[in-house]
Design an enzyme around this catalytic site. Sequence first.
Site, PDB file in Angstrom:
ATOM      1  N   HIS A  52      32.550 -21.012 103.014  1.00  0.00           N
ATOM      2  CA  HIS A  52      33.022 -21.579 104.278  1.00  0.00           C
ATOM      3  C   HIS A  52      32.201 -20.989 105.417  1.00  0.00           C
ATOM      4  O   HIS A  52      32.046 -19.776 105.522  1.00  0.00           O
ATOM      5  CB  HIS A  52      34.503 -21.249 104.467  1.00  0.00           C
ATOM      6  CG  HIS A  52      35.103 -21.880 105.688  1.00  0.00           C
ATOM      7  ND1 HIS A  52      35.243 -23.243 105.829  1.00  0.00           N
ATOM      8  CD2 HIS A  52      35.577 -21.330 106.829  1.00  0.00           C
ATOM      9  CE1 HIS A  52      35.794 -23.506 107.004  1.00  0.00           C
ATOM     10  NE2 HIS A  52      36.002 -22.364 107.631  1.00  0.00           N
ATOM     11  N   ALA A 107      36.793 -15.956 110.616  1.00  0.00           N
ATOM     12  CA  ALA A 107      38.138 -16.474 110.381  1.00  0.00           C
ATOM     13  C   ALA A 107      38.261 -17.911 110.873  1.00  0.00           C
ATOM     14  O   ALA A 107      37.543 -18.340 111.785  1.00  0.00           O
ATOM     15  CB  ALA A 107      39.162 -15.587 111.079  1.00  0.00           C
ATOM     16  N   GLY A 126      35.769 -20.186 116.124  1.00  0.00           N
ATOM     17  CA  GLY A 126      34.754 -20.865 116.929  1.00  0.00           C
ATOM     18  C   GLY A 126      33.394 -20.982 116.272  1.00  0.00           C
ATOM     19  O   GLY A 126      32.375 -21.079 116.961  1.00  0.00           O
ATOM     20  N   LYS A 127      33.365 -21.012 114.958  1.00  0.00           N
ATOM     21  CA  LYS A 127      32.073 -21.134 114.250  1.00  0.00           C
ATOM     22  C   LYS A 127      31.401 -22.467 114.557  1.00  0.00           C
ATOM     23  O   LYS A 127      30.210 -22.518 114.873  1.00  0.00           O
ATOM     24  CB  LYS A 127      32.287 -20.992 112.737  1.00  0.00           C
ATOM     25  CG  LYS A 127      32.879 -19.660 112.301  1.00  0.00           C
ATOM     26  CD  LYS A 127      33.016 -19.560 110.800  1.00  0.00           C
ATOM     27  CE  LYS A 127      34.052 -20.539 110.254  1.00  0.00           C
ATOM     28  NZ  LYS A 127      35.424 -20.260 110.720  1.00  0.00           N
ATOM     29  N   ASP A 161      31.206 -26.261 107.995  1.00  0.00           N
ATOM     30  CA  ASP A 161      32.465 -26.145 107.247  1.00  0.00           C
ATOM     31  C   ASP A 161      32.230 -25.763 105.792  1.00  0.00           C
ATOM     32  O   ASP A 161      32.624 -24.695 105.354  1.00  0.00           O
ATOM     33  CB  ASP A 161      33.288 -27.429 107.354  1.00  0.00           C
ATOM     34  CG  ASP A 161      34.698 -27.237 106.816  1.00  0.00           C
ATOM     35  OD1 ASP A 161      35.306 -26.195 107.123  1.00  0.00           O
ATOM     36  OD2 ASP A 161      35.173 -28.113 106.082  1.00  0.00           O
ATOM     37  N   ARG A 193      27.287  -0.095 117.423  1.00  0.00           N
ATOM     38  CA  ARG A 193      26.725  -0.291 118.763  1.00  0.00           C
ATOM     39  C   ARG A 193      25.218  -0.063 118.803  1.00  0.00           C
ATOM     40  O   ARG A 193      24.557  -0.485 119.751  1.00  0.00           O
ATOM     41  CB  ARG A 193      27.419   0.646 119.764  1.00  0.00           C
ATOM     42  CG  ARG A 193      28.917   0.398 119.840  1.00  0.00           C
ATOM     43  CD  ARG A 193      29.569   1.188 120.945  1.00  0.00           C
ATOM     44  NE  ARG A 193      29.080   0.779 122.255  1.00  0.00           N
ATOM     45  CZ  ARG A 193      29.621   1.190 123.408  1.00  0.00           C
ATOM     46  NH1 ARG A 193      30.656   2.001 123.391  1.00  0.00           N
ATOM     47  NH2 ARG A 193      29.120   0.795 124.550  1.00  0.00           N
TER      48      ARG A 193
END
Length: 310
Positions: free
Chosen positions: A138, A154, A158-159, A177, A243
């Site tokens: 996915h 998840a 907003g992928k 998708d 970071r």
Amino acid sequence: MAVSVQDLLDKIHFHVIYSTETALQKEITTSEIMRPGLEMAGYFDYFTPERIQLFGMKEWSYMMTVVGDNRYDLLKKVMAKETPVVIVARNLEIPSEMVAAAKKADIVLLQSREATSRLNSVLTSFLDERLAERTTVHGVLMDIFGVGVLIQGASGIGKSETGLELVKRGHRLVADDRVDVFQRDAFTLSGEPAEILRNMIEIRGVGIIDVMSLFGAGAVKDSTDIDMAIYLEYYDKEKAFDRLGNAPTIVEFSDVEVPQTRIPVKTGRNVSVIVEAAVMNFRAKQMGFDATKTFEDRLTDLISHNKESQ
């Protein structure tokens, strides 16, 4: 998974010497190519008729030394009913006995102008890709600055929206998708869309978008190698994120390791720009330019300088 002889003809150019509708539907089930050298000399102990039979200069020249019915009898053994297709390279002359043997076994007989070794390589590469086992993951697969990027995260993070924004910024969509992932060779992972979803992207509240119709043929790509993965996750101030970029994560798909960058998502962050920066940074590292190492070297020099000045 199998590939028909017709699929092979659709992809690679050949001169068709003999074929029938039923012969064209025969399935090729292995990427291993057979060059029947010993078989032409009469040794059939380890003959594998289910492979493509490829005749090069050596096999052809020996075949031409066999005359009369002996040649036909020999070719009948090499061109068995289980054989999907017989190919003669280098535009070598095809004797009538070979055509007769192809007709008897109902085998497609092809001629190619390519050199034997090159043709062998092309056939193996094509069949390795088409016969490779597929795994469905996915995510959104993009070509960004020439780098194959698998964007995961998840549901609802907003992928697809990020993928659409990247398309608007000039990059290319491969799959949305559902991404069909396969191992092209021992070290290379590739991905392609499910046929029903090709060139499509789904945006919540808008629906299905045909990217090719809206943005043109340059906005889509049939498949790409997967060079890196990006994982979008919700920002959590309690969680420690990398970071400096000196602790890369490795994920594995189909036994191939892929470097992964995890990007925290929160309101106000332009995710598509951050994805672009991550990809450019990945390319820079591949070319030997490592900003993290440069920073660490500068920091080490500064600490050493401060110690000396005390």
